[in-house]
Every structure is written in structure tokens, then in C-alpha cells.
Design a protein around this motif. Structure first.
Motif, PDB file in Angstrom:
ATOM      1  N   ASP A 131       0.789  -1.219   0.000  1.00 18.98           N
ATOM      2  CA  ASP A 131       0.000   0.000   0.000  1.00 18.98           C
ATOM      3  C   ASP A 131       0.827   1.277   0.000  1.00 18.98           C
ATOM      4  O   ASP A 131       0.309   2.355  -0.271  1.00 18.98           O
ATOM      5  N   SER A 132       2.113   1.163   0.324  1.00 16.40           N
ATOM      6  CA  SER A 132       2.892   2.376   0.564  1.00 16.40           C
ATOM      7  C   SER A 132       3.521   2.965  -0.698  1.00 16.40           C
ATOM      8  O   SER A 132       3.937   4.118  -0.700  1.00 16.40           O
ATOM      9  N   ALA A 133       3.596   2.187  -1.768  1.00 13.55           N
ATOM     10  CA  ALA A 133       4.330   2.615  -2.950  1.00 13.55           C
ATOM     11  C   ALA A 133       3.410   3.284  -3.976  1.00 13.55           C
ATOM     12  O   ALA A 133       2.217   3.020  -4.028  1.00 13.55           O
ATOM     13  N   THR A 134       4.002   4.125  -4.791  1.00 11.71           N
ATOM     14  CA  THR A 134       3.289   4.822  -5.854  1.00 11.71           C
ATOM     15  C   THR A 134       3.893   4.428  -7.198  1.00 11.71           C
ATOM     16  O   THR A 134       5.102   4.536  -7.383  1.00 11.71           O
ATOM     17  N   PRO A 135       3.061   3.943  -8.161  1.00 12.06           N
ATOM     18  CA  PRO A 135       3.612   3.610  -9.476  1.00 12.06           C
ATOM     19  C   PRO A 135       4.221   4.815 -10.165  1.00 12.06           C
ATOM     20  O   PRO A 135       3.691   5.919 -10.018  1.00 12.06           O
ATOM     21  N   PRO A 136       5.291   4.627 -10.924  1.00  9.13           N
ATOM     22  CA  PRO A 136       6.022   3.371 -11.105  1.00  9.13           C
ATOM     23  C   PRO A 136       6.830   3.003  -9.857  1.00  9.13           C
ATOM     24  O   PRO A 136       7.478   3.864  -9.264  1.00  9.13           O
ATOM     25  N   PHE A 137       6.778   1.742  -9.491  1.00 11.54           N
ATOM     26  CA  PHE A 137       7.444   1.281  -8.278  1.00 11.54           C
ATOM     27  C   PHE A 137       8.955   1.274  -8.479  1.00 11.54           C
ATOM     28  O   PHE A 137       9.468   0.642  -9.407  1.00 11.54           O
ATOM     29  N   SER A 138       9.667   1.962  -7.626  1.00  8.69           N
ATOM     30  CA  SER A 138      11.125   1.960  -7.689  1.00  8.69           C
ATOM     31  C   SER A 138      11.684   1.286  -6.445  1.00  8.69           C
ATOM     32  O   SER A 138      11.032   1.223  -5.403  1.00  8.69           O
ATOM     33  N   GLU A 139      12.898   0.783  -6.576  1.00  4.24           N
ATOM     34  CA  GLU A 139      13.519   0.033  -5.494  1.00  4.24           C
ATOM     35  C   GLU A 139      13.789   0.891  -4.268  1.00  4.24           C
ATOM     36  O   GLU A 139      14.046   0.362  -3.176  1.00  4.24           O
ATOM     37  N   ASP A 140      13.714   2.199  -4.403  1.00  2.00           N
ATOM     38  CA  ASP A 140      13.953   3.100  -3.275  1.00  2.00           C
ATOM     39  C   ASP A 140      12.699   3.349  -2.435  1.00  2.00           C
ATOM     40  O   ASP A 140      12.781   3.969  -1.371  1.00  2.00           O
ATOM     41  N   GLN A 141      11.554   2.892  -2.903  1.00  2.00           N
ATOM     42  CA  GLN A 141      10.318   3.124  -2.166  1.00  2.00           C
ATOM     43  C   GLN A 141      10.175   2.154  -0.990  1.00  2.00           C
ATOM     44  O   GLN A 141      10.777   1.083  -0.981  1.00  2.00           O
ATOM     45  N   ARG A 142       9.354   2.546  -0.038  1.00  3.96           N
ATOM     46  CA  ARG A 142       9.143   1.714   1.147  1.00  3.96           C
ATOM     47  C   ARG A 142       8.411   0.427   0.787  1.00  3.96           C
ATOM     48  O   ARG A 142       7.578   0.395  -0.109  1.00  3.96           O
ATOM     49  N   VAL A 143       8.729  -0.628   1.539  1.00  4.15           N
ATOM     50  CA  VAL A 143       8.057  -1.923   1.334  1.00  4.15           C
ATOM     51  C   VAL A 143       7.624  -2.499   2.678  1.00  4.15           C
ATOM     52  O   VAL A 143       7.678  -3.715   2.895  1.00  4.15           O
ATOM     53  N   ASP A 144       7.180  -1.631   3.570  1.00  2.00           N
ATOM     54  CA  ASP A 144       6.843  -2.082   4.923  1.00  2.00           C
ATOM     55  C   ASP A 144       5.339  -2.064   5.201  1.00  2.00           C
ATOM     56  O   ASP A 144       4.911  -2.076   6.354  1.00  2.00           O
ATOM     57  N   GLN A 145       4.519  -2.064   4.147  1.00  2.00           N
ATOM     58  CA  GLN A 145       3.070  -2.156   4.329  1.00  2.00           C
ATOM     59  C   GLN A 145       2.494  -3.192   3.359  1.00  2.00           C
ATOM     60  O   GLN A 145       1.719  -2.880   2.461  1.00  2.00           O
ATOM     61  N   PRO A 146       2.883  -4.470   3.522  1.00  2.00           N
ATOM     62  CA  PRO A 146       2.431  -5.515   2.598  1.00  2.00           C
ATOM     63  C   PRO A 146       0.936  -5.785   2.742  1.00  2.00           C
ATOM     64  O   PRO A 146       0.347  -5.602   3.800  1.00  2.00           O
ATOM     65  N   ARG A 147       0.342  -6.241   1.637  1.00  2.00           N
ATOM     66  CA  ARG A 147      -1.088  -6.558   1.616  1.00  2.00           C
ATOM     67  C   ARG A 147      -1.372  -8.037   1.823  1.00  2.00           C
ATOM     68  O   ARG A 147      -2.532  -8.455   1.827  1.00  2.00           O
ATOM     69  N   SER A 148      -0.356  -8.868   1.966  1.00  2.00           N
ATOM     70  CA  SER A 148      -0.555 -10.300   2.159  1.00  2.00           C
ATOM     71  C   SER A 148       0.634 -10.878   2.906  1.00  2.00           C
ATOM     72  O   SER A 148       1.719 -10.276   2.935  1.00  2.00           O
ATOM     73  N   LEU A 149       0.435 -12.051   3.505  1.00  2.00           N
ATOM     74  CA  LEU A 149       1.550 -12.718   4.170  1.00  2.00           C
ATOM     75  C   LEU A 149       2.623 -13.105   3.154  1.00  2.00           C
ATOM     76  O   LEU A 149       3.819 -13.050   3.458  1.00  2.00           O
ATOM     77  N   TYR A 150       2.202 -13.510   1.957  1.00  2.00           N
ATOM     78  CA  TYR A 150       3.184 -13.810   0.914  1.00  2.00           C
ATOM     79  C   TYR A 150       4.120 -12.631   0.694  1.00  2.00           C
ATOM     80  O   TYR A 150       5.346 -12.763   0.686  1.00  2.00           O
ATOM     81  N   ALA A 151       3.530 -11.439   0.533  1.00  2.00           N
ATOM     82  CA  ALA A 151       4.338 -10.244   0.333  1.00  2.00           C
ATOM     83  C   ALA A 151       5.229  -9.971   1.533  1.00  2.00           C
ATOM     84  O   ALA A 151       6.395  -9.569   1.389  1.00  2.00           O
ATOM     85  N   ALA A 152       4.709 -10.201   2.731  1.00  2.00           N
ATOM     86  CA  ALA A 152       5.498  -9.983   3.945  1.00  2.00           C
ATOM     87  C   ALA A 152       6.707 -10.913   3.996  1.00  2.00           C
ATOM     88  O   ALA A 152       7.800 -10.497   4.403  1.00  2.00           O
ATOM     89  N   THR A 153       6.535 -12.168   3.569  1.00  2.00           N
ATOM     90  CA  THR A 153       7.672 -13.097   3.586  1.00  2.00           C
ATOM     91  C   THR A 153       8.732 -12.681   2.574  1.00  2.00           C
ATOM     92  O   THR A 153       9.931 -12.832   2.824  1.00  2.00           O
TER      93      THR A 153
END
Length: 321
Positions: A131-153
Motif C-alpha cells: 500500500d505504501s508505494a506509488t507507481p512506477p514502483f522503484s527500489e527506493d520506495q518503502r516496502v513495509d506495508q504488505p497486503r498479504s503474508l506472501y508479500a510480507a515473507t
């Protein structure tokens, strides 16, 4: 040099094994052939794409078997593609994700560390953007608000890999794949689900009322990225890098379905449904970092890449899906 490929009977894994062998690498694979989807497809895939590759039936949680394999094969590099995949399935069977994606990943990290592996390349996912990223997704964006356990892993894998790179100077590279498709693809993903249903005249579920966009990326482009990353380990003090591997051109879901209809020669029966828990409305990769690092340049639009998928479905599953 010897390359060990985990998840070798999987979709990206089998194509990667074929590409590595084609350029003269010594390749050994492992796969547990689990029943998340029909294992027959995995065995047929191997027979079609990489029949001469030595693939061992080993589970990532079997530490003794993994240690024995590493000691026997002595891989110089590892391409770690094995994982429990699927966003929606992670809502039903979370323990499968903990076992494969967390415990299994630590086992691979430890063996790469202790056996002197020169470079570990592992599969992350575009799902980490959440939920935290804005397209286009870049590697510098945050990845600490996953929408699924798969994404969290998968986000956890990136943190774990960074730690091993920092503590032990293990060169590690993570690849965030964006909706990979092609012949012999995963039957739980939209390209095959929709193609088979349209061919058979069955209705398809179109979520979020069709207001979805995906960065569909052909498997040949993905494999080129995997090999490019494998050949370019980080030379930084903490040798861990993460790259997006996507087509950087999001496609409207309705257009995606239209291309399938045209290839199948019949209309789709669409059943519009609300957004599914865990799904993302839009994915779009910023691939400049991969382009600059190893020349990643995806070149397959869905108008060229999707019709062969429909034809493969017709030949493999028949018109009745």
C-alpha cells in the motif's frame, strides 16, 4: 562453474535452467514438486524445457538433504527461485509460507555462507510494494506495508539477505518479479486461468470490476534479467542489491482479456467481482536500475507474448481446458 537452481521445476526455474545450460553452465536443480498446483505440469514442464538437467526432489526445510546436496555439488553460484507462491493462498495456508519462504530461505543463506558460494540470486516479488508505494514502483520506495503474508515473507527475505551480506560479505541479489507469463506458466495465474476458461467457454472472474492494471512480463525477458543479475554481483561493502524485473508498461485488465479473446477466437464470459483481499490495483516497474546495472531491456508486449500462451493452453489442456 556449477549453478544450483532451486525451484527448478517451477515456471521461471525451468526456463532459467534451460538458459543456463544453453550457455554452457553446469546446472543442478532442486524442487519439492509440491501439490500447490498439479505436479504433473511441473514434470511435463521439465521434460519439455530442460530434460537433461539433474533435478533432485528436496524440500527447502530438509536441512540434512540440503547440506548433503551442497557438499556433493559444491555450487559456485545459487539461483534461489523456490518459494511458496500465491497471494490469495497465503490467506488460507500461512504455515506453508513460513516453512518455505522463511525457514527455507534461512537454510539457503546459511549454506551459501558456510560453503563459500560466490553469489546468491533470489526471487523477491512486486507484491512487496503493498500500500505504501506509488507507481512506477522503484527500489527506493518503502516496502513495509504488505497486503498479504506472501508479500510480507518476500520483504522479510530482502531484510534477511541484506543482513547476511552485511555480516558475512555474502554477495546477494534480490529480484522483484512483476507478473510473469508464458507457455508452461503457473495455472493459478490470470494468463492461464483466463486462456483456459475462454477456450472452454467457461466464465472468468474479473476482480475490482475490471479496474486493474498489471505489469505483465514475458518469461524470456525475466530469464534474461536473472542471468544478467547473476553475472553482476554487487561490489559494494555490503554486497546486497535489489532489482525490479518487469515490463515497465502496465496493461489494463480489459485489454489483456481482449488479446486472449482474439487469440482464442471466441469472446470471454466475464463475471465482474469486487476487489479480492491481498490484491493490488496496479503494478508498474521502474526498471532503470536493472537497465543500468546489466542492460535489462524487456522487449515482449502482450500482443506478441500472449497468443502463444493461448495456443500452448489449447495444445496442452485441449479446448475444454
Amino acid at each position: 562453474m556449477t549453478v544450483l537452481v532451486t525451484g527448478a521445476a517451477g515456471f521461471i526455474g525451468a526456463y532459467t535452467c534451460r538458459a543456463l545450460a544453453a550457455r554452457g553452465e553446469q546446472v543442478v536443480g532442486l524442487d519439492n514438486y509440491n501439490d500447490y498446483y498439479d505436479p504433473r505440469i511441473k514434470r511435463d514442464r521439465v521434460a519439455a524445457l530442460c530434460p537433461d538437467i539433474d533435478i533432485r526432489a528436496i524440500d527447502l526445510t530438509d536441512r540434512a538433504a540440503l547440506e548433503a546436496l551442497f557438499d556433493e555439488v559444491q555450487p559456485d553460484r545459487v539461483v534461489h527461485l523456490a518459494a511458496q507462491a500465491g497471494v490469495r493462498y497465503s490467506l488460507q495456508n500461512p504455515y506453508a509460507y513460513v516453512d518455505s519462504n522463511l525457514v527455507g530461505f534461512v537454510n539457503i543463506l546459511e549454506l551459501c555462507r558456510h560453503r563459500g558460494v560466490a553469489h546468491l540470486v533470489y526471487a523477491s516479488s512486486s507484491s512487496v510494494y503493498g500500500d505504501s508505494a506509488t507507481p512506477p514502483f522503484s527500489e527506493d520506495q518503502r516496502v513495509d506495508q504488505p497486503r498479504s503474508l506472501y508479500a510480507a515473507t518476500k520483504a522479510a527475505n530482502e531484510l534477511m539477505a541484506y543482513t547476511y551480506a552485511q555480516l558475512y560479505q555474502l554477495p546477494v541479489t534480490g529480484l522483484r518479479f512483476f507478473t510473469v507469463y508464458g507457455p508452461w506458466g503457473r495455472p493459478d495465474m490470470a494468463p492461464l486461468l483466463f486462456s483456459r476458461a475462454v477456450l472452454a467457454g467457461r466464465p472468468i472472474d474479473v476482480f475490482n470490476e475490471g479496474r486493474m492494471q498489471r505489469d505483465f512480463t514475458h518469461v524470456n525477458d525475466i530469464v534474461a534479467g536473472v542471468l544478467g543479475a547473476l553475472d553482476h554481483p554487487s561490489a559494494e561493502a555490503t554486497p546486497h542489491r535489489v532489482f525490479n524485473l518487469g515490463n515497465h508498461t502496465p496493461v489494463e485488465l480489459e485489454h489483456f482479456i481482449t488479446v486472449i479473446e482474439q487469440a482464442a477466437g471466441r469472446p470471454a464470459q466475464k463475471v465482474y467481482k469486487p476487489m479480492q483481499p491481498g490484491d493490488m490495483v496496479r503494478t508498474m516497474a521502474d526498471t532503470r536500475r536493472a537497465r543500468d546495472a546489466f542492460g535489462f531491456d524487456p522487449a515482449t508486449p502482450i500482443e506478441a507474448g500472449l497468443p502463444p500462451v493461448v495456443q500452448w493452453c489449447r495444445e496442452y489442456f485441449g479446448d475444454h481446458g
